[in-house]
Design a protein around this motif. Structure first.
Motif, PDB file in Angstrom:
ATOM      1  N   LEU A   1       7.231   5.264  -2.341  1.00 45.34           N
ATOM      2  CA  LEU A   1       6.914   5.268  -3.769  1.00 45.34           C
ATOM      3  C   LEU A   1       5.669   6.121  -4.029  1.00 45.34           C
ATOM      4  O   LEU A   1       4.980   6.543  -3.106  1.00 45.34           O
ATOM      5  N   GLY A   2       5.379   6.355  -5.306  1.00 45.33           N
ATOM      6  CA  GLY A   2       4.319   7.283  -5.672  1.00 45.33           C
ATOM      7  C   GLY A   2       2.945   6.661  -5.736  1.00 45.33           C
ATOM      8  O   GLY A   2       2.772   5.439  -5.725  1.00 45.33           O
ATOM      9  N   MET A   3       1.959   7.547  -5.819  1.00 44.62           N
ATOM     10  CA  MET A   3       0.554   7.143  -5.932  1.00 44.62           C
ATOM     11  C   MET A   3       0.331   6.295  -7.180  1.00 44.62           C
ATOM     12  O   MET A   3      -0.458   5.342  -7.170  1.00 44.62           O
ATOM     13  N   GLU A   4       1.027   6.613  -8.259  1.00 45.81           N
ATOM     14  CA  GLU A   4       0.861   5.876  -9.511  1.00 45.81           C
ATOM     15  C   GLU A   4       1.246   4.414  -9.346  1.00 45.81           C
ATOM     16  O   GLU A   4       0.615   3.521  -9.922  1.00 45.81           O
ATOM     17  N   THR A   5       2.282   4.161  -8.552  1.00 46.23           N
ATOM     18  CA  THR A   5       2.713   2.778  -8.306  1.00 46.23           C
ATOM     19  C   THR A   5       1.632   1.998  -7.581  1.00 46.23           C
ATOM     20  O   THR A   5       1.326   0.852  -7.923  1.00 46.23           O
TER      21      THR A   5
ATOM     22  N   LEU B   1      -1.017  10.017  12.487  1.00 45.45           N
ATOM     23  CA  LEU B   1      -2.362  10.174  13.019  1.00 45.45           C
ATOM     24  C   LEU B   1      -2.882  11.592  12.875  1.00 45.45           C
ATOM     25  O   LEU B   1      -4.050  11.854  13.089  1.00 45.45           O
ATOM     26  N   GLU B   2      -1.988  12.548  12.540  1.00 46.96           N
ATOM     27  CA  GLU B   2      -2.404  13.934  12.446  1.00 46.96           C
ATOM     28  C   GLU B   2      -2.728  14.313  11.014  1.00 46.96           C
ATOM     29  O   GLU B   2      -2.462  15.412  10.567  1.00 46.96           O
ATOM     30  N   ALA B   3      -3.322  13.375  10.264  1.00 51.94           N
ATOM     31  CA  ALA B   3      -3.605  13.649   8.856  1.00 51.94           C
ATOM     32  C   ALA B   3      -4.660  14.732   8.730  1.00 51.94           C
ATOM     33  O   ALA B   3      -5.641  14.740   9.451  1.00 51.94           O
ATOM     34  N   SER B   4      -4.429  15.655   7.782  1.00 52.59           N
ATOM     35  CA  SER B   4      -5.403  16.709   7.547  1.00 52.59           C
ATOM     36  C   SER B   4      -6.619  16.166   6.822  1.00 52.59           C
ATOM     37  O   SER B   4      -7.732  16.629   6.999  1.00 52.59           O
ATOM     38  N   PHE B   5      -6.391  15.156   5.983  1.00 54.39           N
ATOM     39  CA  PHE B   5      -7.498  14.475   5.332  1.00 54.39           C
ATOM     40  C   PHE B   5      -7.453  13.049   5.853  1.00 54.39           C
ATOM     41  O   PHE B   5      -6.715  12.751   6.805  1.00 54.39           O
ATOM     42  N   PHE B   6      -8.182  12.102   5.272  1.00 57.80           N
ATOM     43  CA  PHE B   6      -8.103  10.757   5.802  1.00 57.80           C
ATOM     44  C   PHE B   6      -6.900   9.997   5.276  1.00 57.80           C
ATOM     45  O   PHE B   6      -6.670   8.866   5.624  1.00 57.80           O
TER      46      PHE B   6
ATOM     47  N   LEU C   1      -7.946  14.862  -4.094  1.00 57.89           N
ATOM     48  CA  LEU C   1      -8.602  13.983  -5.060  1.00 57.89           C
ATOM     49  C   LEU C   1      -7.898  12.625  -5.123  1.00 57.89           C
ATOM     50  O   LEU C   1      -8.551  11.577  -5.205  1.00 57.89           O
ATOM     51  N   GLU C   2      -6.564  12.640  -5.073  1.00 59.20           N
ATOM     52  CA  GLU C   2      -5.815  11.382  -5.083  1.00 59.20           C
ATOM     53  C   GLU C   2      -6.095  10.573  -3.824  1.00 59.20           C
ATOM     54  O   GLU C   2      -6.204   9.344  -3.876  1.00 59.20           O
ATOM     55  N   ALA C   3      -6.189  11.253  -2.689  1.00 60.69           N
ATOM     56  CA  ALA C   3      -6.493  10.558  -1.440  1.00 60.69           C
ATOM     57  C   ALA C   3      -7.867   9.907  -1.490  1.00 60.69           C
ATOM     58  O   ALA C   3      -8.080   8.799  -0.994  1.00 60.69           O
ATOM     59  N   GLN C   4      -8.824  10.597  -2.109  1.00 59.47           N
ATOM     60  CA  GLN C   4     -10.167  10.037  -2.241  1.00 59.47           C
ATOM     61  C   GLN C   4     -10.170   8.827  -3.176  1.00 59.47           C
ATOM     62  O   GLN C   4     -10.870   7.836  -2.935  1.00 59.47           O
ATOM     63  N   LEU C   5      -9.373   8.901  -4.232  1.00 59.57           N
ATOM     64  CA  LEU C   5      -9.254   7.759  -5.141  1.00 59.57           C
ATOM     65  C   LEU C   5      -8.634   6.564  -4.409  1.00 59.57           C
ATOM     66  O   LEU C   5      -9.038   5.414  -4.628  1.00 59.57           O
ATOM     67  N   LYS C   6      -7.681   6.848  -3.567  1.00 57.90           N
ATOM     68  CA  LYS C   6      -7.041   5.803  -2.779  1.00 57.90           C
ATOM     69  C   LYS C   6      -8.077   5.069  -1.927  1.00 57.90           C
ATOM     70  O   LYS C   6      -8.056   3.830  -1.818  1.00 57.90           O
ATOM     71  N   ALA C   7      -8.988   5.828  -1.329  1.00 57.04           N
ATOM     72  CA  ALA C   7     -10.044   5.227  -0.517  1.00 57.04           C
ATOM     73  C   ALA C   7     -10.930   4.318  -1.364  1.00 57.04           C
ATOM     74  O   ALA C   7     -11.294   3.210  -0.948  1.00 57.04           O
TER      75      ALA C   7
ATOM     76  N   CYS D   1     -10.965   2.448  10.132  1.00 58.17           N
ATOM     77  CA  CYS D   1      -9.529   2.194  10.274  1.00 58.17           C
ATOM     78  C   CYS D   1      -8.871   2.364   8.910  1.00 58.17           C
ATOM     79  O   CYS D   1      -9.104   1.590   7.993  1.00 58.17           O
ATOM     80  N   LYS D   2      -8.056   3.403   8.773  1.00 57.05           N
ATOM     81  CA  LYS D   2      -7.398   3.673   7.497  1.00 57.05           C
ATOM     82  C   LYS D   2      -6.041   2.972   7.435  1.00 57.05           C
ATOM     83  O   LYS D   2      -5.355   2.855   8.450  1.00 57.05           O
ATOM     84  N   PRO D   3      -5.616   2.557   6.247  1.00 59.71           N
ATOM     85  CA  PRO D   3      -4.300   1.925   6.116  1.00 59.71           C
ATOM     86  C   PRO D   3      -3.176   2.825   6.585  1.00 59.71           C
ATOM     87  O   PRO D   3      -2.226   2.384   7.197  1.00 59.71           O
ATOM     88  N   ASP D   4      -3.268   4.142   6.289  1.00 60.76           N
ATOM     89  CA  ASP D   4      -2.200   5.064   6.638  1.00 60.76           C
ATOM     90  C   ASP D   4      -2.050   5.255   8.135  1.00 60.76           C
ATOM     91  O   ASP D   4      -1.035   5.721   8.601  1.00 60.76           O
ATOM     92  N   HIS D   5      -3.084   4.929   8.890  1.00 60.69           N
ATOM     93  CA  HIS D   5      -3.066   5.207  10.312  1.00 60.69           C
ATOM     94  C   HIS D   5      -2.584   4.024  11.133  1.00 60.69           C
ATOM     95  O   HIS D   5      -2.686   4.042  12.350  1.00 60.69           O
ATOM     96  N   LYS D   6      -2.060   3.015  10.491  1.00 58.53           N
ATOM     97  CA  LYS D   6      -1.524   1.885  11.215  1.00 58.53           C
ATOM     98  C   LYS D   6      -0.059   2.144  11.546  1.00 58.53           C
ATOM     99  O   LYS D   6       0.724   2.502  10.684  1.00 58.53           O
ATOM    100  N   LYS D   7       0.302   1.969  12.805  1.00 54.04           N
ATOM    101  CA  LYS D   7       1.690   2.180  13.188  1.00 54.04           C
ATOM    102  C   LYS D   7       2.555   1.057  12.630  1.00 54.04           C
ATOM    103  O   LYS D   7       2.144  -0.097  12.564  1.00 54.04           O
TER     104      LYS D   7
END
Length: 347
Positions: free
Chosen positions: A66-70, A320-325, A179-185, A255-261
């Motif tokens: 789903l999207g960032m807006e959700t 794990l190979e994210a270009s940003f966090f 910018l969206e990724a930073q807002l997510k953080a 520990c970022k949420p996206d980096h959890k297997k």
């Protein structure tokens, strides 16, 4: 020039509308302060539990594609509810998935909204469909069925478009995904729920403009700040907090949420009933040096291989190979028709 002027006028009109509405959809500050002051061992929601639940919401959003807006709307609904209701920790899982479902119903197309059964199974919220229906009703009534909120993401998109509209270079020098990724953080920290959405979005914008070292973009950002009536004192206060948050999230120790297997598990009862072929890929027949494999042998091999590919031993890839966090990895829900109960750990 006329086209540009009309576009700018429409954007400013939208901006003015959302500036008027933002306070209506902001969580009650007294409730947020009460959560901040709650001790860990208290039988109520503390900042750590709230932040952990937001990370779970992002994992769910990512998992179902789903999207960032959700995600942002789900966090907004969660914070608004927690700020007006005293919630026990044991109910937080059910509340979280209900906020996720409500946000998906507002933002997503009907065909993309996950089923309640799938959400319950994947989130491991340990509640029933009836529990979710009752909780959704409670949340809806307490929030007066007002879900389509003005959020920091709303302003971030508007500010980004305004800057591009007024920039003479006419190219996307500002990375909206970043910018969206930073807002997510920031959404994963309770403190930023106290900031006005327009101020939070403007802080992210100006910090990014600062890294680009563009005088033109800096002047545009200042005009946006003036139009939004954000004073320098508020900007300095929240910019410092946002900058520290982004520095923490970009560090390797975080520990970022996206980096959890995503790890698949099955219940003991299910595991006992599964056929052996579900756990391992069968060996392929030896290819003779001369001649060819007969047709019946070839067909059997393909059938066994298809069952092996769906084995529960496989797990969705990690990012794990994210270009940003954070990145755009969005795993899709697999069809597991042969498994009566499947759960996912470490969301």
């Amino acid at each position: 020039m006329d086209h540009t002027s009309n576009e700018a006028f429409k954007l400013l009109k939208q901006l003015n509308l959302h500036l008027e509405l933002e306070s209506k959809y902001q969580p009650r500050e007294k409730g947020l302060i009460l959560i901040e002051s709650t001790a860990e061992n208290d039988n109520s929601i503390c900042p750590r539990l709230r932040n952990a639940k937001v990370e779970d919401l992002w994992s769910l959003t990512n998992f179902f594609g789903l999207g960032m807006e959700t995600f942002v709307l789900a966090v907004n609904i969660l914070d608004r509810f927690l700020a007006i209701m005293k919630v026990k920790p044991k109910h937080l899982s059910c509340i979280g998935v209900c906020c996720f479902q409500l946000a998906a119903k507002v933002v997503e197309e009907d065909c993309n909204i996950p089923s309640v059964h799938d959400v319950i199974r994947i989130s491991q919220c340990k509640c029933t469909v009836s529990d979710m229906n009752r909780m959704e009703k409670i949340i809806s009534e307490k929030l007066h069925f007002e879900f389509k909120a003005t959020t920091a993401l709303t302003f971030l998109h508007l500010y980004h478009t305004v800057v591009l509209c007024h920039s003479s270079k006419r190219k996307e020098v500002l990375n909206l995904d970043k910018l969206e990724a930073q807002l997510k953080a920031c959404n994963c920290r309770l403190i930023f729920s106290k900031a006005k959405p327009s101020v939070l979005a403007l802080c992210l914008l100006t910090l990014e403009v600062e890294t680009l070292k563009s005088l033109e973009l800096f002047e545009i950002a200042l005009r946006v700040q003036k139009h939004s009536k954000v004073n320098d004192e508020d900007m300095l206060y929240w910019r410092e907090l946002v900058s520290k948050c982004l520095a923490d999230y970009s560090s390797p120790e975080c520990c970022k949420p996206d980096h959890k297997k995503l790890v698949w598990t099955v219940s003991r009862r299910t595991a006992q009933n599964l056929h052996n072929s579900y756990y391992s890929v069968p060996e392929l027949p030896t290819i003779p040096e001369c001649g060819r494999i007969n047709e019946s042998e070839s067909e059997d091999s393909c059938e066994e291989m298809s069952s092996g590919e769906d084995s529960l031993g496989s797990s969705p890839p990690s990012d794990l190979e994210a270009s940003f966090f954070f990145d755009n990895y969005q795993p899709r829900l697999k069809r597991l028709s042969f498994v009566p109960f499947v759960a996912m750990n470490n969301l």
